[in-house]
Write a protein that holds these residues in place. Structure first.
Motif, PDB file in Angstrom:
ATOM      1  N   THR A 116       0.867  -1.170   0.000  1.00 38.66           N
ATOM      2  CA  THR A 116       0.000   0.000   0.000  1.00 38.66           C
ATOM      3  C   THR A 116       0.906   1.222   0.000  1.00 38.66           C
ATOM      4  O   THR A 116       1.706   1.401   0.918  1.00 38.66           O
ATOM      5  N   VAL A 117       0.803   2.047  -1.032  1.00 35.65           N
ATOM      6  CA  VAL A 117       1.778   3.108  -1.254  1.00 35.65           C
ATOM      7  C   VAL A 117       1.118   4.486  -1.191  1.00 35.65           C
ATOM      8  O   VAL A 117       0.019   4.688  -1.702  1.00 35.65           O
ATOM      9  N   SER A 118       1.833   5.421  -0.570  1.00 28.52           N
ATOM     10  CA  SER A 118       1.402   6.818  -0.512  1.00 28.52           C
ATOM     11  C   SER A 118       2.576   7.708  -0.891  1.00 28.52           C
ATOM     12  O   SER A 118       3.652   7.615  -0.309  1.00 28.52           O
ATOM     13  N   LEU A 119       2.355   8.571  -1.878  1.00 29.40           N
ATOM     14  CA  LEU A 119       3.365   9.517  -2.353  1.00 29.40           C
ATOM     15  C   LEU A 119       2.704  10.893  -2.448  1.00 29.40           C
ATOM     16  O   LEU A 119       2.176  11.272  -3.488  1.00 29.40           O
ATOM     17  N   PRO A 120       2.680  11.641  -1.347  1.00 29.89           N
ATOM     18  CA  PRO A 120       1.977  12.929  -1.334  1.00 29.89           C
ATOM     19  C   PRO A 120       2.751  14.037  -2.039  1.00 29.89           C
ATOM     20  O   PRO A 120       3.973  13.960  -2.199  1.00 29.89           O
TER      21      PRO A 120
END
Length: 261
Positions: A45-49
């Motif tokens: 699960t990836v988050s790149l803000p």
């Protein structure tokens, strides 16, 4: 203000292991998008803000400080923690600085760190003039696209806003002072030929952290923005190996806790 095409944040849901990525100063998620997609393709699960003040106009960065950028990373981290059993954090350049700060502040909540050419101190004596210079000159030429690979381009501001740069210089000593609080496993990539952040920054990190599980990798065919450069695949592959070694990712398919040994 509208976001520049290609600078949009990126998120993808996957399994119970999360990975938060942080881009660099004046940069955008575009510089880490291939890395994020590779992690997501392998089930994370990836988050790149998109950090505050970035991805629009350089003038917008003048209204932000390191506290704003860190708050953006912290919000994304807490969001991942609410959905994932473990969360790793990675970053490029200033993104690595923010990742280190998060590890210092949040301790065992951070499962591990993956750093690419992190910055933790000033390498140019001229930066000492920033407190005065920022009132006389609004910006200087940009620092983006330090990439060896032919035709590779980083989506970054063409100007460096000096008020924002001054704020970054005030974050560095805080991160440096607390480096001994970093105890998490660390995978650090460094480019010997870096025209933005001197390799001595990585040496400082490696010398001062308290982590016992530390791996340092050279990126001999890349400049500063190594995530878009010739050694990018090495970063992606080693990152996944790092996560797999510290989790049971290869056996995760439904988010349930794995049996303990």
């Amino acid at each position: 203000m509208s976001i520049l095409p290609g600078a949009e944040p990126y998120e993808r849901d996957g399994g119970p292991v999360g990975f938060l990525l942080a881009h660099g100063f004046t940069g955008t998620p575009q510089s880490l998008r291939p890395w994020a997609e590779r992690l997501a393709d392998d089930g994370l699960t990836v988050s790149l803000p998109l950090l505050p003040g970035h991805g629009t106009r350089w003038e917008d960065m003048q209204l932000t400080t390191w506290q704003d950028w860190y708050a953006g990373i912290e919000r994304a981290f807490d969001n991942l923690r609410g959905r994932c059993r473990q969360v790793f954090v990675g970053g490029l350049s200033m993104g690595g600085t923010l990742a280190l700060r998060l590890a210092e502040q949040r301790g065992e909540q951070v499962a591990g760190l993956v750093l690419v050419n992190p910055s933790v101190h000033a390498d140019d004596a001229r930066l000492k003039a920033l407190p005065v210079l920022k009132h006389l000159v609004r910006s200087l030429p940009g620092i983006g696209s330090d990439i060896r690979k032919e035709d590779a381009v980083e989506l970054a501001y063409s100007r460096v806003p000096l008020k924002a740069l001054h704020s970054l210089t005030r974050l560095w000593p805080l991160v440096q002072a607390d480096l001994p609080q970093v105890t998490q496993p660390v995978l650090l990539f460094r480019s010997p030929q870096d025209h933005v952040v001197a390799p001595a920054n990585s040496e400082t990190v490696l010398a001062r952290i308290s982590s016992t599980d530390v791996t340092a990798e050279q990126l001999p065919d890349s400049y500063h923005v190594a995530t878009l450069d010739n050694d990018a695949d090495l970063i992606f592959t080693r990152s996944l190996e790092f996560v797999r070694r510290l989790t049971t990712l290869d056996r995760q398919d439904d988010g349930k806790d794995d049996a303990k040994d």
